[in-house]
Design a protein around this motif. Structure first.
Motif, short mmCIF file in Angstrom:
data_model
loop_
_atom_site.label_atom_id
_atom_site.label_comp_id
_atom_site.label_asym_id
_atom_site.label_seq_id
_atom_site.Cartn_x
_atom_site.Cartn_y
_atom_site.Cartn_z
N GLY A 206 0.80 -1.21 0.00
CA GLY A 206 0.00 0.00 0.00
C GLY A 206 0.84 1.26 0.00
O GLY A 206 1.88 1.34 0.66
N SER A 207 0.38 2.27 -0.72
CA SER A 207 1.03 3.58 -0.69
C SER A 207 0.50 4.39 0.49
O SER A 207 0.91 5.53 0.69
CB SER A 207 0.82 4.32 -2.01
N ASN A 208 -0.38 3.79 1.27
CA ASN A 208 -0.85 4.32 2.55
C ASN A 208 -0.46 3.32 3.63
O ASN A 208 -0.25 2.13 3.32
CB ASN A 208 -2.37 4.52 2.54
N PRO A 209 -0.40 3.74 4.88
CA PRO A 209 0.00 2.81 5.93
C PRO A 209 -1.12 1.91 6.44
O PRO A 209 -0.85 0.91 7.10
CB PRO A 209 0.50 3.73 7.06
N GLY A 210 -2.38 2.24 6.14
CA GLY A 210 -3.49 1.48 6.70
C GLY A 210 -3.74 1.89 8.14
O GLY A 210 -2.97 2.65 8.73
N VAL A 211 -4.82 1.39 8.72
CA VAL A 211 -5.21 1.81 10.07
C VAL A 211 -4.67 0.92 11.17
O VAL A 211 -4.63 1.33 12.33
CB VAL A 211 -6.75 1.92 10.19
N ASN A 212 -4.27 -0.29 10.84
CA ASN A 212 -3.77 -1.22 11.86
C ASN A 212 -2.25 -1.08 11.96
O ASN A 212 -1.54 -1.29 10.98
CB ASN A 212 -4.15 -2.65 11.47
N PRO A 213 -1.73 -0.74 13.15
CA PRO A 213 -0.27 -0.62 13.31
C PRO A 213 0.49 -1.90 12.94
O PRO A 213 1.67 -1.86 12.63
CB PRO A 213 -0.08 -0.30 14.80
N PHE B 236 0.23 -3.51 10.28
CA PHE B 236 0.62 -3.44 8.87
C PHE B 236 2.01 -2.83 8.73
O PHE B 236 2.87 -3.36 8.03
CB PHE B 236 -0.39 -2.63 8.06
N GLU B 237 2.23 -1.70 9.41
CA GLU B 237 3.56 -1.06 9.36
C GLU B 237 4.62 -1.96 9.96
O GLU B 237 5.73 -2.07 9.43
CB GLU B 237 3.53 0.29 10.08
N GLN B 238 4.29 -2.58 11.08
CA GLN B 238 5.25 -3.46 11.75
C GLN B 238 5.64 -4.61 10.83
O GLN B 238 6.81 -4.99 10.75
CB GLN B 238 4.67 -4.00 13.06
N LEU C 234 2.30 -7.19 0.56
CA LEU C 234 1.89 -6.70 1.87
C LEU C 234 0.46 -6.18 1.72
O LEU C 234 -0.03 -6.06 0.60
CB LEU C 234 2.82 -5.56 2.31
N PRO C 235 -0.23 -5.85 2.79
CA PRO C 235 -1.55 -5.24 2.63
C PRO C 235 -1.49 -4.00 1.74
O PRO C 235 -0.49 -3.28 1.72
CB PRO C 235 -1.93 -4.88 4.07
N GLY C 236 -2.55 -3.80 1.00
CA GLY C 236 -2.65 -2.66 0.11
C GLY C 236 -4.04 -2.62 -0.50
O GLY C 236 -4.90 -3.44 -0.17
N GLY C 237 -4.25 -1.69 -1.41
CA GLY C 237 -5.55 -1.49 -2.01
C GLY C 237 -5.62 -1.99 -3.44
O GLY C 237 -4.98 -2.98 -3.80
N TYR C 238 -6.38 -1.29 -4.28
CA TYR C 238 -6.61 -1.71 -5.65
C TYR C 238 -5.32 -1.98 -6.41
O TYR C 238 -5.20 -2.97 -7.13
CB TYR C 238 -7.41 -0.66 -6.42
#
Length: 193
Positions: free
Chosen positions: A9-16, A18-20, A104-108
């Motif tokens: 994702g080019s965003n971090p997402g809401v769950n910490p 994901f970044e970890q 990793l987690p991400g969107g479209y």
């Protein structure tokens, strides 16, 4: 394997978590002497995995179309940035540079990238391992969708094995290292072998 392409994702997402996970994956790549290939941004999970690799002394190769430089801020500390003109060129270059793929987690964009390399694997364009880092169950619905498509007759049973899915970066990379592509099968159910 020498280089792993990471879609994220080019965003971090809401769950910490994901970044970890992005940081843990970057650290694990460095520990194994694997280079990172990714989209070239300093933003979101993309930036987190790249920073972890670079901070650990590893190599990070970015690939970005010139037109995205505004929205996805280019990481200026990369080992090398490959500048391309289109998204199609970006994905092709990332594929050419890599020996395997992890999402990793991400969107479209992440979904599109991972499914494209899965499709390429299905039709024999490559035989590289493809993994999902299933952080906090993020990719569980996607795996359920793949299983649903197999049950509905749209994906041959053994081709579900094109996607490796693990919640731990080390376990996922072990599986990718030991990966053997599924046996080639006739993908078209209406054709006889």
């Amino acid at each position: 394997m020498k280089r792993i392409c990471v879609f994220a994702g080019s965003n971090p997402g809401v769950n910490p978590a994901f970044e970890q996970a992005a940081i843990e994956l970057g650290n694990e790549l460095v520990a194994r002497g694997l280079d990172l290939v990714y989209g070239g941004s300093i933003m979101g999970l993309m930036g987190k995995v790249a920073n972890a690799v670079l901070t650990g002394g590893g190599k990070a190769y970015g690939v970005m179309p010139t037109g995205l430089f505004r929205g996805e801020i280019v990481h200026t500390g990369l080992t090398k940035l490959h500048e391309v003109t289109t998204m199609h060129e970006r994905k092709a270059k990332m594929g050419d540079l890599s020996d395997g793929f992890i999402a990793l987690p991400g969107g479209y964009g992440t979904f599109e990238e991972i499914f494209e390399v899965v499709s390429w694997g299905q039709i024999g364009i490559h035989s590289k391992p493809i993994g999902l880092l299933n952080v906090a169950g993020y990719y569980t619905p996607l795996i359920e969708l793949v299983n649903h498509a197999k049950a509905a007759g749209f994906i041959p049973a053994n081709q579900g094995d094109l996607i490796l899915c693990e919640s731990n970066p080390s376990v996922l990379l072990d599986k990718m290292r030991d990966y053997t592509p599924p046996a080639k099968t006739n993908k078209w159910s209406e054709l006889t072998e």
